[in-house]
Design a protein around this motif. Structure first.
Motif, PDB file in Angstrom:
ATOM      1  N   SER A   1       0.826  -1.209   0.000  1.00 41.92           N
ATOM      2  CA  SER A   1       0.000   0.000   0.000  1.00 41.92           C
ATOM      3  C   SER A   1       0.859   1.257   0.000  1.00 41.92           C
ATOM      4  CB  SER A   1      -0.919   0.002   1.223  1.00 41.92           C
ATOM      5  OG  SER A   1      -1.762  -1.126   1.216  1.00 41.92           O
ATOM      6  N   LEU A   2       1.816   1.317   0.920  1.00 41.74           N
ATOM      7  CA  LEU A   2       2.670   2.494   1.006  1.00 41.74           C
ATOM      8  C   LEU A   2       3.553   2.623  -0.231  1.00 41.74           C
ATOM      9  CD1 LEU A   2       3.717   4.920   2.508  1.00 41.74           C
ATOM     10  CD2 LEU A   2       5.177   3.402   3.877  1.00 41.74           C
ATOM     11  N   ALA A   3       4.125   1.520  -0.694  1.00 41.66           N
ATOM     12  CA  ALA A   3       4.948   1.557  -1.898  1.00 41.66           C
ATOM     13  C   ALA A   3       4.145   2.010  -3.104  1.00 41.66           C
ATOM     14  CB  ALA A   3       5.560   0.187  -2.149  1.00 41.66           C
ATOM     15  N   SER A   4       2.881   1.603  -3.180  1.00 46.20           N
ATOM     16  CA  SER A   4       2.025   2.016  -4.300  1.00 46.20           C
ATOM     17  C   SER A   4       1.780   3.518  -4.275  1.00 46.20           C
ATOM     18  CB  SER A   4       0.695   1.268  -4.245  1.00 46.20           C
ATOM     19  OG  SER A   4       0.883  -0.115  -4.449  1.00 46.20           O
ATOM     20  N   ALA A   5       1.579   4.068  -3.086  1.00 39.92           N
ATOM     21  CA  ALA A   5       1.372   5.509  -2.979  1.00 39.92           C
ATOM     22  C   ALA A   5       2.636   6.270  -3.383  1.00 39.92           C
ATOM     23  CB  ALA A   5       0.952   5.875  -1.561  1.00 39.92           C
ATOM     24  N   ILE A   6       3.791   5.795  -2.951  1.00 44.29           N
ATOM     25  CA  ILE A   6       5.057   6.430  -3.328  1.00 44.29           C
ATOM     26  C   ILE A   6       5.241   6.382  -4.844  1.00 44.29           C
ATOM     27  CG2 ILE A   6       7.570   6.221  -3.155  1.00 44.29           C
ATOM     28  CD1 ILE A   6       7.101   5.106  -0.290  1.00 44.29           C
ATOM     29  N   ARG A   7       4.934   5.252  -5.415  1.00 46.00           N
ATOM     30  CA  ARG A   7       5.083   5.082  -6.862  1.00 46.00           C
ATOM     31  C   ARG A   7       4.169   6.040  -7.629  1.00 46.00           C
ATOM     32  NH1 ARG A   7       4.345  -0.834  -9.778  1.00 46.00           N
ATOM     33  NH2 ARG A   7       6.494  -0.966 -10.493  1.00 46.00           N
ATOM     34  N   ARG A   8       2.948   6.203  -7.158  1.00 51.12           N
ATOM     35  CA  ARG A   8       2.016   7.105  -7.845  1.00 51.12           C
ATOM     36  C   ARG A   8       2.461   8.556  -7.700  1.00 51.12           C
ATOM     37  NH1 ARG A   8      -2.362   4.710  -9.794  1.00 51.12           N
ATOM     38  NH2 ARG A   8      -3.674   6.575  -9.871  1.00 51.12           N
ATOM     39  N   ARG A   9       2.954   8.909  -6.520  1.00 54.42           N
ATOM     40  CA  ARG A   9       3.477  10.268  -6.338  1.00 54.42           C
ATOM     41  C   ARG A   9       4.607  10.535  -7.319  1.00 54.42           C
ATOM     42  NH1 ARG A   9       7.394  10.694  -1.579  1.00 54.42           N
ATOM     43  NH2 ARG A   9       8.554   9.610  -3.221  1.00 54.42           N
ATOM     44  N   ASP A  10       5.531   9.609  -7.434  1.00 49.77           N
ATOM     45  CA  ASP A  10       6.684   9.803  -8.314  1.00 49.77           C
ATOM     46  C   ASP A  10       6.288   9.873  -9.782  1.00 49.77           C
ATOM     47  OD1 ASP A  10       8.229   9.751  -6.050  1.00 49.77           O
ATOM     48  OD2 ASP A  10       8.996   7.719  -6.370  1.00 49.77           O
ATOM     49  N   ALA A  11       5.172   9.206 -10.135  1.00 52.76           N
ATOM     50  CA  ALA A  11       4.708   9.206 -11.525  1.00 52.76           C
ATOM     51  C   ALA A  11       3.751  10.357 -11.824  1.00 52.76           C
ATOM     52  CB  ALA A  11       4.022   7.879 -11.840  1.00 52.76           C
ATOM     53  N   GLY A  12       3.429  11.165 -10.816  1.00 51.54           N
ATOM     54  CA  GLY A  12       2.515  12.276 -11.021  1.00 51.54           C
ATOM     55  C   GLY A  12       1.072  11.841 -11.229  1.00 51.54           C
ATOM     56  N   LEU A  13       0.707  10.673 -10.711  1.00 51.21           N
ATOM     57  CA  LEU A  13      -0.652  10.160 -10.862  1.00 51.21           C
ATOM     58  C   LEU A  13      -1.528  10.593  -9.689  1.00 51.21           C
ATOM     59  CD1 LEU A  13       0.261   6.546 -12.026  1.00 51.21           C
ATOM     60  CD2 LEU A  13      -0.731   8.373 -13.434  1.00 51.21           C
ATOM     61  N   PRO A  14      -2.862  10.576  -9.872  1.00 57.16           N
ATOM     62  CA  PRO A  14      -3.758  10.943  -8.769  1.00 57.16           C
ATOM     63  C   PRO A  14      -3.498  10.087  -7.537  1.00 57.16           C
ATOM     64  CG  PRO A  14      -4.978  10.828 -10.823  1.00 57.16           C
ATOM     65  CD  PRO A  14      -3.605  10.290 -11.124  1.00 57.16           C
TER      66      PRO A  14
END
Length: 322
Positions: free
Chosen positions: A171-184
């Motif tokens: 869950s946390l890794a997914s949020a970090i990944r989305r932040r880095d990709a500029g996704l919602p």
């Protein structure tokens, strides 16, 4: 309730009764240190059957296969509504065990208590599918939510990501990944006794007795080794305790006191807060790893689920997507 076999037992009595039944079921089903993984998976599913049934009834539930490769998901809706906010939930099990079946009751408890839909992800397991395959599965589900969620009554603008143990890591890794990709980004993170770091902290020594508690250091080490395989070991998406944690969403951390992962969860709460993220961290005294699965007989588990659900509902409240 049976008396604890341990003097000065620091585990909550109802959690101790649950552990006693879990250990007895494991032994009766033939689990042992040399049991092959496919048998361990079957035993884990059977062992947890009494604990994943019962609980709240849902207005509707459905299973889908989404993404490429296709991943099984289960969507629980607690009430009739045109659109509901949604919690995307990843089960624990050291990236190698368990499923949306073993965690079905826990997901329904969150749905009923928070008044949200819960979408459980049956991500692929290691060692057949090592890091980052499970993380990619979560990404595929989140992409599906954004593109297709509204047609299934799920509001893609009001979603949270959560999970327990290995699921909290994802869950946390997914949020970090989305932040880095500029996704919602999700509106909230629900992190239950997460596995965030491979290092052995002092709580490993304090709570690593396999006769008294749920998870041991050697077990956790084996889970990490199985998940990683021969891949690179310095990826922050693997061990998010060392990641850049700035710019994430509010997080709820449910922490078990009698758990080898106690120290890294307390440290994660401190680092998330130091990085500027709103954090609510609750340490449940007398709780062990996996204690949320004991809702059938544990008031402490019910209280922890209710606490998180109240917080989750407040985070997902607000205007729906237009």
């Amino acid at each position: 309730m049976s008396q604890s076999p341990f003097p000065d037992d620091d585990v909550d009595p109802e959690i101790r009764a649950w552990l006693t039944q879990m250990f007895a079921a494991s032994a009766a089903l033939g689990a042992g240190p040399d049991t092959p993984l496919h048998e361990r998976r079957a035993i884990a599913e059977e062992q947890r059957k009494p604990w994943c049934t019962g609980g709240p009834a849902m207005h509707s539930s459905e299973e889908l296969y989404i993404g490429d490769p296709a991943v099984r998901v289960r969507i629980h809706r607690p009430v009739e509504a045109e659109t509901l906010p949604v919690l995307i939930y990843m089960h624990g099990g050291g990236w190698t065990l368990f499923s949306i079946d073993t965690h079905d009751r826990l997901m329904r408890e969150y749905a009923a208590r928070a008044g949200v839909a819960v979408l459980g992800v049956d991500y692929r397991l290691a060692p057949e599918h090592r890091f980052p395959a499970p993380l990619n599965d979560v990404a595929g589900v989140l992409d599906w939510l954004r593109a297709e969620g509204a047609s299934h009554g799920l509001d893609p603008s009001r979603y949270a990501i959560g999970g327990d143990s290995a699921g909290a890591n994802l869950s946390l890794a997914s949020a970090i990944r989305r932040r880095d990709a500029g996704l919602p980004m999700p509106r909230a993170l629900l992190l239950n006794y997460g596995a965030f770091d491979r290092s052995a902290h002092p709580s490993y020594d304090r709570y690593g007795d396999g006769d008294r508690y749920m998870l041991t250091g050697p077990e956790m080490d084996a889970f990490w080794e199985t998940y990683l395989g021969e891949g690179p070991s310095d990826d922050p998406l693997l061990e998010p305790l060392g990641a850049d944690l700035q710019g994430l969403c509010p997080a709820w951390l449910c922490v078990a006191q009698c758990d080898i992962l106690l120290d890294e969860n307390e440290e994660m709460a401190s680092r998330l807060q130091a990085a500027g993220n709103p954090v609510a961290c609750r340490i449940y005294e007398g709780a062990t790893h996996s204690f949320l699965e004991a809702a059938e007989i544990s008031g402490l588990a019910v209280q922890a689920i209710d606490d998180a659900s109240t917080w989750l509902a407040s985070q997902l409240r607000g205007a729906a997507a237009t």
